[in-house]
Design an enzyme around this catalytic site. Structure first.
Site, PDB file in Angstrom:
ATOM      1  N   CYS A 143      35.628  28.907  38.996  1.00  0.00           N
ATOM      2  CA  CYS A 143      35.503  30.235  38.392  1.00  0.00           C
ATOM      3  C   CYS A 143      36.000  31.266  39.405  1.00  0.00           C
ATOM      4  CB  CYS A 143      34.047  30.499  38.020  1.00  0.00           C
ATOM      5  SG  CYS A 143      33.722  32.220  37.584  1.00  0.00           S
ATOM      6  N   CYS A 171      33.268  33.583  40.784  1.00  0.00           N
ATOM      7  CA  CYS A 171      32.350  32.848  41.680  1.00  0.00           C
ATOM      8  C   CYS A 171      33.010  32.672  43.041  1.00  0.00           C
ATOM      9  CB  CYS A 171      31.982  31.492  41.093  1.00  0.00           C
ATOM     10  SG  CYS A 171      30.687  31.548  39.846  1.00  0.00           S
ATOM     11  N   ASP A 209      39.287  46.458  41.048  1.00  0.00           N
ATOM     12  CA  ASP A 209      40.111  45.668  40.130  1.00  0.00           C
ATOM     13  C   ASP A 209      41.530  45.596  40.684  1.00  0.00           C
ATOM     14  OD1 ASP A 209      39.806  44.921  36.816  1.00  0.00           O
ATOM     15  OD2 ASP A 209      41.815  44.989  37.693  1.00  0.00           O
ATOM     16  N   HIS A 228      26.475  32.854  38.311  1.00  0.00           N
ATOM     17  CA  HIS A 228      27.450  32.684  37.235  1.00  0.00           C
ATOM     18  C   HIS A 228      26.783  32.838  35.877  1.00  0.00           C
ATOM     19  CE1 HIS A 228      31.122  31.384  35.230  1.00  0.00           C
ATOM     20  NE2 HIS A 228      30.306  30.786  34.372  1.00  0.00           N
ATOM     21  N   GLY A 243      39.083  40.889  24.627  1.00  0.00           N
ATOM     22  CA  GLY A 243      40.051  40.800  25.720  1.00  0.00           C
ATOM     23  C   GLY A 243      39.484  40.274  27.020  1.00  0.00           C
ATOM     24  N   THR A 267      39.181  38.074  29.976  1.00  0.00           N
ATOM     25  CA  THR A 267      40.106  37.109  30.575  1.00  0.00           C
ATOM     26  C   THR A 267      39.454  36.285  31.678  1.00  0.00           C
ATOM     27  OG1 THR A 267      40.923  38.783  32.133  1.00  0.00           O
ATOM     28  CG2 THR A 267      42.149  38.507  30.073  1.00  0.00           C
ATOM     29  N   HIS A 284      33.296  35.179  33.616  1.00  0.00           N
ATOM     30  CA  HIS A 284      32.143  35.411  34.498  1.00  0.00           C
ATOM     31  C   HIS A 284      31.765  36.867  34.233  1.00  0.00           C
ATOM     32  CE1 HIS A 284      30.117  34.930  38.679  1.00  0.00           C
ATOM     33  NE2 HIS A 284      29.841  36.176  38.276  1.00  0.00           N
ATOM     34  N   HIS A 298      31.176  40.543  33.965  1.00  0.00           N
ATOM     35  CA  HIS A 298      31.591  41.638  34.850  1.00  0.00           C
ATOM     36  C   HIS A 298      31.620  42.921  34.058  1.00  0.00           C
ATOM     37  CE1 HIS A 298      35.203  39.768  33.125  1.00  0.00           C
ATOM     38  NE2 HIS A 298      35.751  40.973  33.122  1.00  0.00           N
ATOM     39  N   HIS A 320      33.363  46.599  34.015  1.00  0.00           N
ATOM     40  CA  HIS A 320      34.396  47.488  34.526  1.00  0.00           C
ATOM     41  C   HIS A 320      33.763  48.863  34.702  1.00  0.00           C
ATOM     42  CE1 HIS A 320      37.933  44.903  33.362  1.00  0.00           C
ATOM     43  NE2 HIS A 320      37.043  44.422  32.502  1.00  0.00           N
TER      44      HIS A 320
HETATM   45  P1  AMP Z   1      38.501  41.185  31.577  1.00  0.00           P
HETATM   46  O1  AMP Z   1      39.916  41.169  31.059  1.00  0.00           O
HETATM   47  O2  AMP Z   1      37.604  42.178  30.921  1.00  0.00           O
HETATM   48  O3  AMP Z   1      37.913  39.792  31.609  1.00  0.00           O
HETATM   49  O4  AMP Z   1      38.594  41.703  33.071  1.00  0.00           O
HETATM   50  C1  AMP Z   1      39.057  40.914  34.105  1.00  0.00           C
HETATM   51  C2  AMP Z   1      39.577  41.848  35.158  1.00  0.00           C
HETATM   52  O5  AMP Z   1      39.688  41.144  36.373  1.00  0.00           O
HETATM   53  C3  AMP Z   1      40.960  42.441  34.864  1.00  0.00           C
HETATM   54  O6  AMP Z   1      40.858  43.861  34.798  1.00  0.00           O
HETATM   55  C4  AMP Z   1      41.803  41.971  36.044  1.00  0.00           C
HETATM   56  O7  AMP Z   1      42.730  42.954  36.473  1.00  0.00           O
HETATM   57  C5  AMP Z   1      40.768  41.678  37.087  1.00  0.00           C
HETATM   58  N1  AMP Z   1      41.125  40.695  38.091  1.00  0.00           N
HETATM   59  C6  AMP Z   1      41.686  39.483  37.887  1.00  0.00           C
HETATM   60  N2  AMP Z   1      41.837  38.825  39.062  1.00  0.00           N
HETATM   61  C7  AMP Z   1      41.354  39.654  40.020  1.00  0.00           C
HETATM   62  C8  AMP Z   1      41.237  39.554  41.440  1.00  0.00           C
HETATM   63  N3  AMP Z   1      41.641  38.461  42.111  1.00  0.00           N
HETATM   64  N4  AMP Z   1      40.706  40.606  42.107  1.00  0.00           N
HETATM   65  C9  AMP Z   1      40.313  41.709  41.441  1.00  0.00           C
HETATM   66  N5  AMP Z   1      40.374  41.852  40.109  1.00  0.00           N
HETATM   67  C10 AMP Z   1      40.899  40.840  39.406  1.00  0.00           C
HETATM   68 ZN    ZN Z   2      31.528  32.409  37.886  1.00  0.00          ZN
END
Ligand code: AMP
Ligand code: ZN
Length: 112
Positions: A3, A6, A29, A45, A91, A93, A96, A98, A100
């Site tokens: 993950c 994680c 981000d 997690h 959306g 992606t 885990h 999170h 924003h």
């Molecule tokens: P979501 O699309 O809501 O799941 O948000 C995932 C977020 O993680 C997106 O805004 C990505 O830009 C961000 N993201 C993906 N990989 C990383 C990373 N290595 N460091 C910081 N942010 C990331």
């Molecule tokens: Zn995780």
């Protein structure tokens, strides 16, 4: 577990940390959508908002507490948006939980 967040929480993948304690990590981000765009994650997690239960829900209140502290520390006087995407239609992606935290510009509503 394979993950991304994680691994970031464990320090195995670098991040631009803004805050960390034993329960949560806040980092910038990688693809910011506003002048201030942080991600607030529990170190534990949890796959998404859809996996929050009576047993693990306290972390969600704690995350909101941390968000309020960050807003004060970073002088986000214009306000901020705290949002979590859950599942494909929203959306999400990274599977885990999170939040924003977006600030520093006028944010449209409703989101696209
Ligand atoms: P979501 O699309 O809501 O799941 O948000 C995932 C977020 O993680 C997106 O805004 C990505 O830009 C961000 N993201 C993906 N990989 C990383 C990373 N290595 N460091 C910081 N942010 C990331
Ligand atoms: Zn995780």
């Amino acid at each position: 577990m394979d993950c991304l967040f994680c691994k970031i929480a464990a320090g195995q993948i670098p991040s631009q940390k803004l805050y960390e304690d034993d329960k949560v990590l806040v980092f910038r981000d990688i693809d910011p959508q506003a002048p201030f765009h942080a991600l607030i994650i529990p170190k534990e997690h949890i796959a998404s908002a859809g996996a929050v239960t009576h047993e693990n829900s306290a972390i969600v209140a704690y995350i909101f507490e941390i968000a309020a502290k960050l807003a004060a520390e970073h002088a986000l006087t214009g306000g901020f948006r705290l949002v979590t995407n859950c599942g494909a239609d929203a959306g999400q992606t990274v599977p885990h939980l999170h939040f924003h935290m977006l600030a520093g510009r006028l944010l449209g509503w409703p989101p696209g």
